[in-house]
Design an enzyme around this catalytic site. Structure first.
Site, PDB file in Angstrom:
ATOM      1  N   HIS A 114       1.689   3.121  -0.501  1.00 58.70           N
ATOM      2  CA  HIS A 114       0.406   2.424  -0.518  1.00 58.70           C
ATOM      3  C   HIS A 114       0.271   1.351  -1.588  1.00 58.70           C
ATOM      4  CE1 HIS A 114      -1.799   5.811   1.859  1.00 58.70           C
ATOM      5  NE2 HIS A 114      -0.698   5.384   2.435  1.00 58.70           N
ATOM      6  N   LYS A 172      -5.200   2.897  -0.892  1.00 62.90           N
ATOM      7  CA  LYS A 172      -4.225   2.238  -0.013  1.00 62.90           C
ATOM      8  C   LYS A 172      -4.416   0.732  -0.078  1.00 62.90           C
ATOM      9  CE  LYS A 172      -2.402   2.338   4.633  1.00 62.90           C
ATOM     10  NZ  LYS A 172      -1.835   3.250   5.625  1.00 62.90           N
ATOM     11  N   GLU A 206      -7.290   9.259  -2.201  1.00 70.09           N
ATOM     12  CA  GLU A 206      -6.044   8.503  -1.979  1.00 70.09           C
ATOM     13  C   GLU A 206      -6.354   7.037  -1.687  1.00 70.09           C
ATOM     14  OE1 GLU A 206      -3.874   9.978   1.428  1.00 70.09           O
ATOM     15  OE2 GLU A 206      -2.137   8.693   1.046  1.00 70.09           O
ATOM     16  N   ASP A 260       0.024   7.637  -3.024  1.00 68.78           N
ATOM     17  CA  ASP A 260       1.020   7.721  -1.947  1.00 68.78           C
ATOM     18  C   ASP A 260       1.949   6.541  -2.203  1.00 68.78           C
ATOM     19  OD1 ASP A 260       2.225   6.884   0.582  1.00 68.78           O
ATOM     20  OD2 ASP A 260       0.937   8.339   1.574  1.00 68.78           O
ATOM     21  N   TRP A 308      -8.906  10.422   2.337  1.00 74.65           N
ATOM     22  CA  TRP A 308      -8.356   9.086   2.581  1.00 74.65           C
ATOM     23  C   TRP A 308      -9.084   8.484   3.771  1.00 74.65           C
ATOM     24  CZ3 TRP A 308      -5.645   7.444   7.098  1.00 74.65           C
ATOM     25  CH2 TRP A 308      -5.317   6.071   7.058  1.00 74.65           C
ATOM     26  N   ASP A 323       6.281   5.247   6.431  1.00 80.43           N
ATOM     27  CA  ASP A 323       6.354   6.712   6.467  1.00 80.43           C
ATOM     28  C   ASP A 323       7.646   7.249   7.053  1.00 80.43           C
ATOM     29  OD1 ASP A 323       3.826   7.731   5.246  1.00 80.43           O
ATOM     30  OD2 ASP A 323       2.932   6.433   6.749  1.00 80.43           O
ATOM     31  N   ASP A 345       4.356  13.299   2.930  1.00 79.85           N
ATOM     32  CA  ASP A 345       3.558  12.585   3.930  1.00 79.85           C
ATOM     33  C   ASP A 345       4.425  11.550   4.639  1.00 79.85           C
ATOM     34  OD1 ASP A 345       1.662  11.376   5.478  1.00 79.85           O
ATOM     35  OD2 ASP A 345       0.636  10.340   3.847  1.00 79.85           O
ATOM     36  N   HIS A 385       1.453  11.840  -2.683  1.00 81.64           N
ATOM     37  CA  HIS A 385       1.991  11.935  -1.335  1.00 81.64           C
ATOM     38  C   HIS A 385       3.349  11.270  -1.438  1.00 81.64           C
ATOM     39  CE1 HIS A 385      -1.603  12.411   1.639  1.00 81.64           C
ATOM     40  NE2 HIS A 385      -1.359  13.509   0.940  1.00 81.64           N
ATOM     41  N   ASP A 404       4.286   0.403   4.766  1.00 80.47           N
ATOM     42  CA  ASP A 404       3.950   1.824   4.671  1.00 80.47           C
ATOM     43  C   ASP A 404       4.444   2.553   5.924  1.00 80.47           C
ATOM     44  OD1 ASP A 404       2.752   4.182   3.794  1.00 80.47           O
ATOM     45  OD2 ASP A 404       0.839   3.703   4.744  1.00 80.47           O
TER      46      ASP A 404
HETATM   47  C1  RNT Z   1      -2.263   7.039   5.457  1.00 81.55           C
HETATM   48  C2  RNT Z   1      -2.288   8.049   4.359  1.00 81.55           C
HETATM   49  C3  RNT Z   1      -2.697   9.431   4.747  1.00 81.55           C
HETATM   50  C4  RNT Z   1      -2.133   9.835   6.086  1.00 81.55           C
HETATM   51  C5  RNT Z   1      -2.385  11.279   6.435  1.00 81.55           C
HETATM   52  C6  RNT Z   1      -2.103  11.566   7.877  1.00 81.55           C
HETATM   53  O1  RNT Z   1      -1.733   5.851   5.096  1.00 81.55           O
HETATM   54  O2  RNT Z   1      -1.041   8.081   3.730  1.00 81.55           O
HETATM   55  O3  RNT Z   1      -2.386  10.298   3.739  1.00 81.55           O
HETATM   56  O4  RNT Z   1      -0.761   9.608   6.149  1.00 81.55           O
HETATM   57  O5  RNT Z   1      -3.645  11.632   6.060  1.00 81.55           O
HETATM   58 ZN    ZN Z   2      -0.686   9.612   2.297  1.00 80.47          ZN
END
Ligand code: RNT
Ligand code: ZN
Length: 410
Positions: free
Chosen positions: A257, A223, A221, A254, A180, A291, A321, A281, A289
């Site tokens: 994203h 985004k 990955e 993810d 990523w 998290d 994640d 993820h 995003d």
């Molecule tokens: C970031 C991505 C990625 C990170 C990690 C730390 O938006 O989701 O996966 O969260 O690599």
């Molecule tokens: Zn991620």
């Protein structure tokens, strides 16, 4: 009769066998991200977190070194049932002497992690770290127009392929290497193609390193935006899906994203039709995003249903994640991972007949029965899983104890 026996009867009346569900769940490995323990800081340089991601909060007890992080992971793992893998970032390299730089990382810088994994009989997954580093120039790494910067990060990627192969060889479990990059622009770019062309070239260069494809699964990955990268990301969904398809690597989604009304649960089936394996993820995005810690919420359950209904438990790499620094970090780990497992169990307890109802267009029954299922004695089956795994249901008191004894003294 025990609550579990009672619950089994109720599920049997819906055509579901909880024993089968429990059996299936115990074999599903969840790859637990190491970066919840230290707010994504890592050990290899003093740079603050960059790349458009952010851990907010200042709860006491962040792990400050490998020993503390390992102890915290052990604590969390002791309270998480089921199979686990550990997901590391390159920034968690452990140096005995000099730090050679991310472009020159070697397997030996991860020996301590391999020892940790072997002692616990778990697999390791890996991620190159393309952020929080002085060689990130103008928010660009693999797509940088500065050839020195781009080459540095290509070398980093190549080093990580080798390290992943070492992880797989040593632990005996395949290693997923997830790429990523945070590359992007705050404002409307004048050239969208150039950076993506350079990213493509960089990936080709990284993947030119020979590696054992049965041991290392490279994932990509995508985004849609990041903080300070609001207008354009180089690794967009279309780029990553197309690149993965063309190169035979694995796409990674993810669920933070995408645009807020776009659901990963709806995307899984399409990707399963065109890929042998896919990767996730799992996170919780609150308005962006963000998290947040994964909850037992609608979208997590819906994601789990798509994996289970489509018989894809062995085709989907499931990883967590998220990073919350506003609550006890170990508790955050446990809550989030348990909620992934709870969602999988919930999905495993769904009657197979639901598909038929849809095919017969009996949407009335489908709605009534799905709603009924929500109040079936799910908790009793989940508690049975915890007790079979030898993990206590209440983790709060243990976490508070660890906080008092260990975390607040840091
Ligand atoms: C970031 C991505 C990625 C990170 C990690 C730390 O938006 O989701 O996966 O969260 O690599
Ligand atoms: Zn991620």
């Amino acid at each position: 009769m025990s609550r579990f026996e009672e619950a089994k009867k109720i599920y049997a009346s819906l055509g579901v066998d909880p024993e089968k569900a429990l059996d299936a769940l115990k074999d599903v490995a969840v790859s637990v991200h190491c970066w919840q323990g230290d707010d994504v800081i890592g050990f290899d340089c003093k740079e603050s977190l960059s790349g458009g991601i952010q851990a907010t909060g200042n709860y006491p007890g962040r792990a400050r070194n490998p020993e503390e992080l390992m102890a915290d992971i052990d604590k969390a793992f002791s309270l998480i049932p089921g199979k686990k893998k550990l997901n590391l970032h390159a920034s968690y390299a452990i140096f005995d002497g000099e730090n050679p730089g991310r472009d020159k990382l070697e397997p030996k810088h991860f020996e301590k992690w391999v020892k940790f994994a072997k002692e616990r009989n778990i697999g390791l997954d890996f991620n190159p770290t393309f952020f929080s580093h002085p060689m990130v120039k103008d928010n660009l790494t693999l797509s940088s127009p500065d050839e020195k910067v781009r080459a540095y990060w290509v070398e980093h990627g190549k080093a990580c392929v080798k390290i992943s192969e070492y992880f797989a060889q040593e632990t005996g479990y395949p290693c997923l290497l997830n790429i990523w990059i945070p590359d992007g622009y705050k404002d409307i770019p004048a050239d969208r193609l150039g950076p993506r062309a350079r990213f493509k070239k960089s990936l080709d260069e990284i993947l030119s390193v020979p590696y054992d494809k049965s041991k290392v699964y490279v994932t990509l990955e995508s985004k849609v935006f990041g903080i300070g990268l609001e207008s354009y990301t180089v690794g967009s969904a279309e780029f990553c899906l197309s690149y993965s398809a063309k190169k035979g690597i694995t796409p990674l989604m993810d669920n933070g994203h995408y645009h807020p009304t776009e659901m990963v649960s709806d995307k899984i089936s399409s990707l399963l039709l065109f890929n042998e394996k896919i990767a996730l993820h799992i996170t919780r995005a609150v308005r962006w995003d963000s998290d947040h810690v994964i909850l037992f919420d609608d979208e997590t359950r819906e994601i789990a249903k798509e994996i289970v209904r489509n018989d894809a438990l062995d085709r989907v790499f499931i990883a967590t994640d998220y990073f919350d620094a506003s609550i006890n970090r170990i508790s955050a780990w446990i809550t989030g991972v348990r909620n992934v497992q709870k969602s999988l169990l919930f999905a495993l307890l769904e009657p197979k007949s639901f598909k038929e109802l849809q095919e017969k267009s009996d949407f009335t029954s489908l709605m009534v029965l799905s709603e009924e299922l929500k109040t079936a004695p799910f908790g009793d089956i989940w508690n049975e899983f915890l007790s079979r795994e030898g993990v206590s249901r209440d983790y709060l008191s243990e976490i508070k104890e660890y906080e008092k004894k260990v975390l607040v003294n840091r």
